[in-house]
Scaffold this active site. Structure first.
Site, short mmCIF file in Angstrom:
data_model
loop_
_atom_site.label_atom_id
_atom_site.label_comp_id
_atom_site.label_asym_id
_atom_site.label_seq_id
_atom_site.Cartn_x
_atom_site.Cartn_y
_atom_site.Cartn_z
N GLN A 135 0.82 -6.28 10.05
CA GLN A 135 1.17 -6.90 8.83
C GLN A 135 2.90 -6.88 9.11
OE1 GLN A 135 -0.92 -4.48 9.23
NE2 GLN A 135 -2.46 -4.28 7.45
N ARG B 129 -3.96 -8.91 0.57
CA ARG B 129 -3.78 -7.59 0.89
C ARG B 129 -2.53 -7.08 0.27
NH1 ARG B 129 0.52 -8.02 2.89
NH2 ARG B 129 0.44 -5.87 3.44
N GLY B 130 -2.34 -5.62 0.34
CA GLY B 130 -1.23 -5.06 -0.16
C GLY B 130 -1.73 -4.45 -1.78
N ALA B 131 -1.44 -3.29 -1.86
CA ALA B 131 -1.98 -2.43 -3.08
C ALA B 131 -1.66 -3.54 -4.54
CB ALA B 131 -1.37 -1.11 -3.44
N ASN C 206 0.19 5.52 2.54
CA ASN C 206 0.47 3.99 2.99
C ASN C 206 0.01 3.79 4.25
OD1 ASN C 206 2.23 1.71 2.12
ND2 ASN C 206 3.56 2.43 3.82
N LYS C 207 0.28 2.56 4.69
CA LYS C 207 -0.06 2.15 5.98
C LYS C 207 -0.01 3.07 6.97
CE LYS C 207 -1.83 -0.83 6.56
NZ LYS C 207 -3.41 -0.89 6.45
N ARG D 224 -12.37 -1.87 -1.38
CA ARG D 224 -11.11 -1.14 -0.61
C ARG D 224 -10.81 0.21 -1.42
NH1 ARG D 224 -6.25 -4.17 2.10
NH2 ARG D 224 -6.70 -2.29 3.61
N ASP E 259 0.29 2.96 -1.27
CA ASP E 259 -0.97 2.61 -1.70
C ASP E 259 -1.42 3.44 -2.80
OD1 ASP E 259 -0.84 1.17 1.19
OD2 ASP E 259 -2.36 0.09 -0.26
O1 MRU Z 1 -4.08 -2.77 4.56
P1 MRU Z 1 -3.02 -3.34 3.54
O2 MRU Z 1 -2.17 -4.42 4.47
O3 MRU Z 1 -3.62 -3.67 2.35
O4 MRU Z 1 -1.87 -2.14 3.52
C1 MRU Z 1 -0.58 -2.51 2.89
C2 MRU Z 1 0.23 -1.20 2.87
O5 MRU Z 1 -0.01 -0.43 3.16
C3 MRU Z 1 1.50 -1.56 1.92
O6 MRU Z 1 2.68 -0.98 2.36
C4 MRU Z 1 1.18 -1.15 0.50
O7 MRU Z 1 -0.02 -1.47 -0.05
C5 MRU Z 1 2.22 -1.54 -0.38
S1 MRU Z 1 2.33 -3.01 -0.60
C6 MRU Z 1 3.52 -3.22 -1.85
#
Ligand code: MRU
Length: 354
Positions: free
Chosen positions: A212, A62-64, A263-264, A105, A253
């Site tokens: 996370q 996970r993470g963009a 973002n999250k 996603r 994201d």
């Molecule tokens: O749902 P996730 O864990 O994929 O969400 C991740 C985030 O919101 C991060 O802050 C974002 O992807 C940036 S990662 C460098």
């Protein structure tokens, strides 16, 4: 052929090398299963794009930026699995995989950006020999991975210059090595500032509902010796009110053309708090996270995830099964609340134009 997401390596205790959540090894994709952290460090090997899509959907990765890199390797696996003997046949087979991977996603634009790069590489491929086109796809996926690490290092340099001495920084979610091909975006800025001796403390939001922050960011901090303190998300206002936060830095994201940033979930609340308390609020993200096709954040698709994430913490029920739930995975912070966006090309200040 490797079975779906076979465990490859189980390790106890902290690893000593750099954190590599996504890598290509022996013609297979290897992912560190982030669902198991911090309790268990387990890598899984993937040989089928369908299983890679499942890994993205279920947050094994996970993470963009990390999901973009992973999807690129998913395309490589699809091209290798195709028995097509013409370029058109290969294109048709791989297009199925691209659509499947794109459907995992919706919010992080890095996923679509990476898939588009892979599609273009494929379309530029040649008929004879088809294996040359397959090899080019692998080269492109590896380039996406390598460029991401380089971008994070550059962001770290640019961002660290914004961090004052003895800084107390607050971050949300995980925008670290685990969320990228390595090093991290927001946590990369913290890493670089820490290497310069500037970080007194990193406040780590636990980041309900998927945790996370506590599961992943705290794990990275322990591993790298970054001084940190974990807080419940609801404690952020209180630590800011006590004057114990000098800056906030988060990842992103998707950033719309006007700077509005998804973002999250919980990031927007932090930005409001930061503005109220006069604390600078920074976003760190590579250009692959910017979506110039969307004029504002109102157009960013926000993923909604299953109710179970909110009704439980791990296996423990924290709400009755019958309680209806709203579980958006992301929110949008208006550009007006963002002090600057740290990119690999430098620090961008408002008014944002991409
Ligand atoms: O749902 P996730 O864990 O994929 O969400 C991740 C985030 O919101 C991060 O802050 C974002 O992807 C940036 S990662 C460098």
């Amino acid at each position: 052929m490797a079975a779906a997401g076979d465990p490859l390596v189980g390790r106890d205790g902290p690893v000593t090398s750099a954190i590599t959540p996504v890598r290509w090894e022996h013609d297979r994709l290897v992912l560190l299963d982030q669902r198991l952290l911090p309790g268990q460090e387990l890598e899984r090997v993937y040989g089928r794009w369908e299983d890679v899509a499942d890994a993205i959907r279920t947050l094994a990765v996970r993470g963009a930026p990390a999901i973009g890199v992973t999807a690129a390797f998913g395309v490589v696996l699809a091209a290798r699995a195709s028995t097509a003997t013409t370029l058109d046949g290969l294109l048709a087979d791989v297009e199925v995989a691209i659509k499947g991977l794109a459907g995992t996603r919706p919010t992080a634009v890095n996923l679509f950006w990476a898939l588009e790069r892979m599609r273009r590489t494929l379309e530029a491929g040649s008929e004879r020999p088809l294996d040359e086109t397959r090899a080019r796809l692998l080269k492109e996926a590896q380039a996406i991975l390598d460029e991401d690490v380089a971008a994070n290092r550059a962001m770290g340099d640019h961002g660290a210059a914004l961090v004052p001495a003895r800084a107390r920084i607050l971050t949300h979610c995980n925008a670290g090595a685990l969320a990228t091909a390595g090093y991290g975006t927001a946590l990369g800025v913290v890493r670089s500032a820490h290497a310069q001796g500037k970080v007194a403390l990193l406040w780590v939001d636990e980041t309900r509902p998927v945790m996370q922050g506590s599961r992943l960011t705290a794990w990275e901090c322990v591993r790298d010796g970054i001084p940190h303190r974990l807080i419940a998300d609801v404690a952020a206002a209180s630590v800011m009110a006590r004057g114990e936060v000098d800056l906030v830095v988060t990842g992103a994201d998707r950033i719309a053309a006007n700077g509005d940033t998804a973002n999250k979930i919980g990031t927007y609340a932090l930005a409001v708090l930061a503005r109220h308390h006069g604390v600078p609020f920074y976003v760190a993200a590579p250009y692959s996270t910017i979506d110039p096709t969307l004029p504002s954040g109102a157009h960013i698709p926000i993923e909604e995830r299953e109710a179970g994430e909110v009704r439980r913490v791990g296996a423990q029920a924290t709400a009755p099964d019958g309680s209806p739930v709203y579980n958006p995975a992301f929110d949008v912070t208006p550009a007006t609340l963002i002090s600057a966006i740290i990119t690999e090309r430098g620090v961008v200040r408002p008014p944002y134009r991409f």
